[in-house]
Motif scaffolding. Structure first.
Motif, mmCIF file in Angstrom:
data_model
loop_
_atom_site.group_PDB
_atom_site.id
_atom_site.type_symbol
_atom_site.label_atom_id
_atom_site.label_comp_id
_atom_site.label_asym_id
_atom_site.label_seq_id
_atom_site.Cartn_x
_atom_site.Cartn_y
_atom_site.Cartn_z
ATOM 1 N N LEU A 100 -28.597 42.773 -18.555
ATOM 2 C CA LEU A 100 -27.933 41.640 -19.211
ATOM 3 C C LEU A 100 -26.914 42.123 -20.247
ATOM 4 N N GLN A 101 -27.243 43.191 -20.957
ATOM 5 C CA GLN A 101 -26.304 43.729 -21.938
ATOM 6 C C GLN A 101 -25.041 44.256 -21.260
ATOM 7 N N VAL A 102 -25.201 44.905 -20.125
ATOM 8 C CA VAL A 102 -24.042 45.406 -19.386
ATOM 9 C C VAL A 102 -23.199 44.240 -18.889
ATOM 10 N N ARG A 103 -23.851 43.213 -18.376
ATOM 11 C CA ARG A 103 -23.110 42.036 -17.905
ATOM 12 C C ARG A 103 -22.356 41.361 -19.039
ATOM 13 N N ILE A 104 -22.985 41.262 -20.193
ATOM 14 C CA ILE A 104 -22.330 40.635 -21.349
ATOM 15 C C ILE A 104 -21.119 41.460 -21.772
ATOM 16 N N ALA A 105 -21.243 42.773 -21.734
ATOM 17 C CA ALA A 105 -20.110 43.631 -22.103
ATOM 18 C C ALA A 105 -18.948 43.418 -21.136
ATOM 19 N N PHE A 106 -19.234 43.354 -19.844
ATOM 20 C CA PHE A 106 -18.171 43.113 -18.867
ATOM 21 C C PHE A 106 -17.562 41.725 -19.048
ATOM 22 N N LEU A 107 -18.394 40.733 -19.335
ATOM 23 C CA LEU A 107 -17.869 39.380 -19.541
ATOM 24 C C LEU A 107 -17.005 39.305 -20.789
ATOM 25 N N ASP A 108 -17.408 39.991 -21.850
ATOM 26 C CA ASP A 108 -16.582 40.032 -23.062
ATOM 27 C C ASP A 108 -15.219 40.641 -22.762
ATOM 28 N N ASP A 109 -15.219 41.724 -22.001
ATOM 29 C CA ASP A 109 -13.958 42.366 -21.634
ATOM 30 C C ASP A 109 -13.103 41.432 -20.783
ATOM 31 N N LEU A 110 -13.740 40.750 -19.854
ATOM 32 C CA LEU A 110 -13.013 39.814 -18.989
ATOM 33 C C LEU A 110 -12.406 38.670 -19.801
ATOM 34 N N VAL A 111 -13.159 38.147 -20.755
ATOM 35 C CA VAL A 111 -12.649 37.059 -21.595
ATOM 36 C C VAL A 111 -11.442 37.528 -22.408
ATOM 37 N N GLU A 112 -11.496 38.755 -22.921
ATOM 38 C CA GLU A 112 -10.362 39.283 -23.673
ATOM 39 C C GLU A 112 -9.140 39.448 -22.779
ATOM 40 N N GLN A 113 -9.349 39.943 -21.552
ATOM 41 C CA GLN A 113 -8.228 40.095 -20.621
ATOM 42 C C GLN A 113 -7.625 38.742 -20.262
ATOM 43 N N LEU A 114 -8.477 37.755 -20.006
ATOM 44 C CA LEU A 114 -7.979 36.418 -19.669
ATOM 45 C C LEU A 114 -7.240 35.797 -20.847
ATOM 46 N N ASN A 115 -7.740 36.005 -22.044
ATOM 47 C CA ASN A 115 -7.079 35.472 -23.230
ATOM 48 C C ASN A 115 -5.699 36.096 -23.396
ATOM 49 N N ALA A 116 -5.588 37.403 -23.172
ATOM 50 C CA ALA A 116 -4.289 38.070 -23.274
ATOM 51 C C ALA A 116 -3.339 37.550 -22.203
ATOM 52 N N GLU A 117 -3.846 37.330 -20.999
ATOM 53 C CA GLU A 117 -2.999 36.817 -19.910
ATOM 54 C C GLU A 117 -2.514 35.397 -20.212
ATOM 55 N N ILE A 118 -3.386 34.572 -20.744
ATOM 56 C CA ILE A 118 -2.999 33.200 -21.099
ATOM 57 C C ILE A 118 -1.953 33.213 -22.208
ATOM 58 N N ALA A 119 -2.117 34.096 -23.182
ATOM 59 C CA ALA A 119 -1.124 34.195 -24.254
ATOM 60 C C ALA A 119 0.222 34.641 -23.694
ATOM 61 N N ARG A 120 0.212 35.604 -22.759
ATOM 62 C CA ARG A 120 1.455 36.068 -22.143
ATOM 63 C C ARG A 120 2.113 34.950 -21.346
ATOM 64 N N GLN A 121 1.312 34.206 -20.597
ATOM 65 C CA GLN A 121 1.859 33.108 -19.799
ATOM 66 C C GLN A 121 2.412 32.005 -20.692
ATOM 67 N N GLY A 122 1.758 31.761 -21.823
ATOM 68 C CA GLY A 122 2.275 30.766 -22.766
ATOM 69 C C GLY A 122 3.632 31.167 -23.300
ATOM 70 N N ALA A 123 3.785 32.461 -23.601
ATOM 71 C CA ALA A 123 5.084 32.950 -24.078
ATOM 72 C C ALA A 123 6.126 32.844 -22.974
ATOM 73 N N ASP A 124 5.736 33.162 -21.742
ATOM 74 C CA ASP A 124 6.670 33.035 -20.614
ATOM 75 C C ASP A 124 7.108 31.590 -20.421
ATOM 76 N N ILE A 125 6.185 30.660 -20.518
ATOM 77 C CA ILE A 125 6.510 29.237 -20.354
ATOM 78 C C ILE A 125 7.453 28.780 -21.456
ATOM 79 N N ALA A 126 7.194 29.204 -22.688
ATOM 80 C CA ALA A 126 8.084 28.829 -23.792
ATOM 81 C C ALA A 126 9.482 29.389 -23.557
ATOM 82 N N ASN A 127 9.566 30.623 -23.055
ATOM 83 C CA ASN A 127 10.867 31.227 -22.753
ATOM 84 C C ASN A 127 11.573 30.456 -21.646
#
Length: 81
Positions: free
Chosen positions: A20-47
């Protein structure tokens, strides 16, 4: 006798907990990657919105400067009709 029984119980609980700890670590990493992608897409949309506004302004300025009349579908019928 009870101490010997506790040791296998701890070992049997530690493996699922580690899983469970390993899964949580992978999920945390995935959430951070998705958050960065959403932020990038938001900037692209604004542009893209800014670019579209500039294009609309250019089209409006071109239409007004050349004296092009607005398209009226009732009076401007294509020749094939």
């Amino acid at each position: 006798m009870t101490e010997a029984k506790k040791i296998p119980d701890q070992a049997s609980f530690s493996a699922p907990i580690e899983d469970l700890q390993v899964r949580i670590a992978f999920l945390d990493d995935l959430v951070e990657q998705l958050n960065a992608e959403i932020a990038r897409q938001g900037a692209d949309i604004a542009n893209l919105k800014t670019q579209m506004q500039l294009l609309y302004q250019r089209v409006d300025a071109t239409d007004q400067s050349e004296g092009i009349a607005a398209f009226d579908p009732l009076t401007n019928v294509p020749p094939h009709y």
